[in-house]
Motif scaffolding. Structure first.
Motif, mmCIF file in Angstrom:
data_model
loop_
_atom_site.group_PDB
_atom_site.id
_atom_site.type_symbol
_atom_site.label_atom_id
_atom_site.label_comp_id
_atom_site.label_asym_id
_atom_site.label_seq_id
_atom_site.Cartn_x
_atom_site.Cartn_y
_atom_site.Cartn_z
ATOM 1 N N GLY A 92 1.265 -0.886 5.226
ATOM 2 C CA GLY A 92 1.814 0.414 4.852
ATOM 3 C C GLY A 92 3.334 0.410 4.920
ATOM 4 O O GLY A 92 4.020 0.999 4.079
ATOM 5 N N CYS A 134 0.299 0.588 10.476
ATOM 6 C CA CYS A 134 -0.090 -0.536 9.620
ATOM 7 C C CYS A 134 1.114 -1.251 9.001
ATOM 8 O O CYS A 134 1.979 -0.613 8.403
ATOM 9 N N GLU A 149 -5.362 -0.082 -0.149
ATOM 10 C CA GLU A 149 -6.447 0.895 -0.047
ATOM 11 C C GLU A 149 -7.361 0.662 -1.262
ATOM 12 O O GLU A 149 -6.990 0.980 -2.403
ATOM 13 N N CYS A 199 0.858 -1.193 0.000
ATOM 14 C CA CYS A 199 0.000 0.000 0.000
ATOM 15 C C CYS A 199 0.883 1.228 0.000
ATOM 16 O O CYS A 199 1.949 1.232 0.615
#
Ligand code: SF4
Length: 355
Positions: free
Chosen positions: A131, A128, A167, A121
């Motif tokens: 992430g 996260c 996302e 992401c």
């Protein structure tokens, strides 16, 4: 585990995950009879075939051409881990030679699958693991739908949440296509009310999603205050939460479509009475629910989870403000399948080393 099916070769087009419209165009381009499109969607999404040769009502000639020019585009999970609480994390290969994870979460009658929409992401949320992995590739609609199609528990699933890696609104066209395959009469014909797509609030994608699908919306809120939210979620710099909420307030969700807000509880950061008051203020006028989520620290983050006593008190205060508030139980912690813990970074690293 289902039979192992090799990942599709990259140079041949995958059929799985295509919409009826796309398959009609493909059939026309090949000069095949028009009704072949309906036959193909039937084989792909109703009968779940594993090979073109099983499509027995297609002529031998068409089956041969399919074999030569296309691939089915389904891939069984290459491995899974099971938690002591029954949650299972599956690893699926992608056409980009990477991997994504999906989490199967059984809870009494409810059997939920959490699907991924991207490999990694780019949004960089502080809390996260995905992430931290960074962005690697978009998933195609076929790769999203395949996480359901090739799951051993496929036939007992009751709910589907796009809350895995990535996302979803940063991959909006493929996400919408996948929802079309799941919910159309020619596809899996599942009710859109069984689907929830979760986003940090990428407004253009969110508006497309609201216009073109009927699935429920979940927004990751995590802080009602601008500066604090910026420090947790860089997206706040681009699409501030008040603009996201303005758009939601103006949208007619009807009676059955739901909007909910996810709120991870960070100790001493976003768990005070001020936060309750501000949440009640900014959510005023939206018929919604807040899901409070326990945070489980990931490596290299300064954040810690709020204690249970604080979470319960926070819930009571929100309820006293008239906001339906639930606490999401943490599932699959021991196998890193809980919220924000999915990552295939180690695998990708290993693959690159092997290469
Ligand atoms: Fe991306 Fe969602 Fe993780 Fe944020 S929380 S980095 S949007 S996967």
């Amino acid at each position: 585990m289902p039979d192992q099916i090799p990942s599709p070769p990259i140079n041949r087009v995958s059929l799985f995950g295509k919409t009826l419209r796309e398959i009609e165009a493909l059939v026309a381009s090949q000069g095949w009879p028009k009704f072949t499109a309906r036959q193909l969607t039937e084989w792909l999404y109703k009968k779940n075939v594993g090979a073109f040769e099983e499509m027995t009502n297609l002529s031998k000639k068409i089956r041969n051409e399919l074999e030569e020019k296309f691939v089915l585009g389904i891939s069984a999970p290459t491995s899974f881990q099971e938690s002591i609480d029954g949650t299972k994390k599956y690893l699926f290969p992608t056409a980009s030679n990477r991997f994504v994870e999906s989490a199967y979460i059984p809870h009494e009658e409810r059997k939920t699958l959490c699907v991924s929409s991207q490999v990694g992401c780019k949004m960089g949320c502080l809390f996260c693991m995905t992430g931290k992995q960074g962005f690697m590739a978009q998933l195609t609609s076929g790769e999203i739908v395949n996480q359901v199609r090739s799951l051993p528990e496929r036939d007992i699933l009751t709910n589907f949440v796009y809350m895995g890696m990535g996302e979803p609104f940063d991959n909006i066209e493929e996400v919408i296509k996948s929802l079309e395959v799941f919910t159309s009469v020619w596809g899996y014909a599942l009710s859109p009310r069984r689907f929830t797509v979760s986003s940090i609030g990428v407004i253009p994608g969110m508006m497309e999603f609201l216009k073109r699908t009927e699935a429920h919306l979940a927004i990751s809120l995590h802080s009602p205050f601008d500066e604090e939210r910026k420090s947790l979620m860089p997206i706040q710099n681009v699409y501030p939460i008040h603009e996201v909420l303005e758009n939601i307030k103006q949208w007619d969700f009807g009676l059955q479509r739901r909007v909910s807000f996810e709120y991870i509880m960070f100790n001493g950061v976003n768990d005070t009475s001020n936060h309750v008051n501000e949440l009640a203020r900014i959510l005023h006028g939206i018929s919604c629910r807040i899901n409070l989520i326990r945070f489980h620290p990931i490596p290299h983050t300064p954040l810690a989870g709020s204690p249970d006593s604080v979470i319960f008190a926070f819930q009571e205060k929100l309820k006293a403000k008239g906001i339906i508030t639930t606490i999401r139980s943490s599932r699959g912690l021991d196998i890193f399948a809980a919220c924000g813990m999915l990552s295939t970074k180690a695998l990708v690293k290993k693959q690159e080393e092997d290469f």
